[in-house]
Design a protein around this motif. Structure first.
Motif, mmCIF file in Angstrom:
data_model
loop_
_atom_site.group_PDB
_atom_site.id
_atom_site.type_symbol
_atom_site.label_atom_id
_atom_site.label_comp_id
_atom_site.label_asym_id
_atom_site.label_seq_id
_atom_site.Cartn_x
_atom_site.Cartn_y
_atom_site.Cartn_z
ATOM 1 N N HIS A 143 0.775 -1.205 0.055
ATOM 2 C CA HIS A 143 -0.001 -0.079 0.189
ATOM 3 C C HIS A 143 0.839 1.051 -0.004
ATOM 4 N N GLU A 192 -9.716 -0.782 -5.315
ATOM 5 C CA GLU A 192 -8.175 -0.160 -4.632
ATOM 6 C C GLU A 192 -7.769 1.206 -4.928
ATOM 7 N N HIS A 196 -7.033 4.263 -2.306
ATOM 8 C CA HIS A 196 -5.706 4.810 -2.034
ATOM 9 C C HIS A 196 -5.918 6.474 -2.654
#
Length: 219
Positions: A143, A192, A196
């Protein structure tokens, strides 16, 4: 293949899973998934909800309509049991509490996320450490790297939607291009990337406009 966010499962209604338990799809705004499943469990004269949906007008209307179809109203909800504090699972529960005094039950593990949503306390202060202790330090590194790649993609593009940023990134262990992914995995890739980008906005590294499909730019 049918896209994950399109098809019969997203249609509003109350679908019996087993006697006394119904699945209620509620709409999501500006999201490729299109709907989130809320479960209504008949609880004596009332009904308990597992998750609540997104606090947007169309979701409130569909929730009321779906509950009406099984003989209940929003005022009959005895409690909301939240699986996790994402906006599409949690925030309509906050509306139910404000409107009807409905208790909202959230696990202790969601405390950091709730404090972050409320603007109190450091953001995600323990989550990286929890990943390390759980034996998944590679996820922390993944991440961290993805945040850098997402910010770099926005800087290159100038202003970009979630899908446009996702298309700039390598995917899977084989570093495949976004265009090579099947429908299911491309949907996961967009989710995803959206998370972010939202994190980067919250950290002040990016700005997002107010459009239904926002564009992100360097702050």
């Amino acid at each position: 293949m049918t896209r994950a966010g399109v098809g019969e499962w997203t249609r509003e209604g109350a679908y019996e899973v087993v006697p006394g338990i119904h699945r209620l799809p509620l709409p999501m705004r500006g999201d490729s998934l299109r709907a989130v499943n809320v479960y209504a469990i008949q609880d004596g004269a009332g009904v308990a909800l597992v998750d609540a949906g997104w606090a947007i007008p169309e979701a409130r209307q569909v929730l009321e309509k779906s509950l009406n179809s099984i003989g209940h109203t929003c005022a009959d909800v005895t409690r909301v049991i939240v699986t996790h504090a994402h906006v599409d699972h949690y925030t309509l529960g906050v509306w139910l509490r404000a409107e009807h005094g409905t208790p909202v039950l959230v696990g202790r593990g969601e405390r950091d996320s709730l404090e972050w949503l409320a603007g109190a306390g450091p953001r995600h202060r323990h989550q990286c450490e929890l990943l390390r202790r759980a034996g998944a330090p590679h996820l922390t590194e993944h991440h961290r790297r993805r945040l850098e790649q997402s910010a770099d993609a926005v800087a290159r593009l100038g202003a970009a939607t979630v899908a446009e940023v996702a298309a700039e990134l390598p995917w899977t262990r084989h570093r495949r291009a976004f265009a090579e992914l099947d429908d299911f995995n491309s949907t996961l890739a967009v989710f995803e990337t959206s998370a972010h980008l939202a994190y980067l906005v919250a950290e002040g590294a990016l700005l997002a406009d107010e459009e239904q499909v926002p564009k992100y730019r360097v702050g």
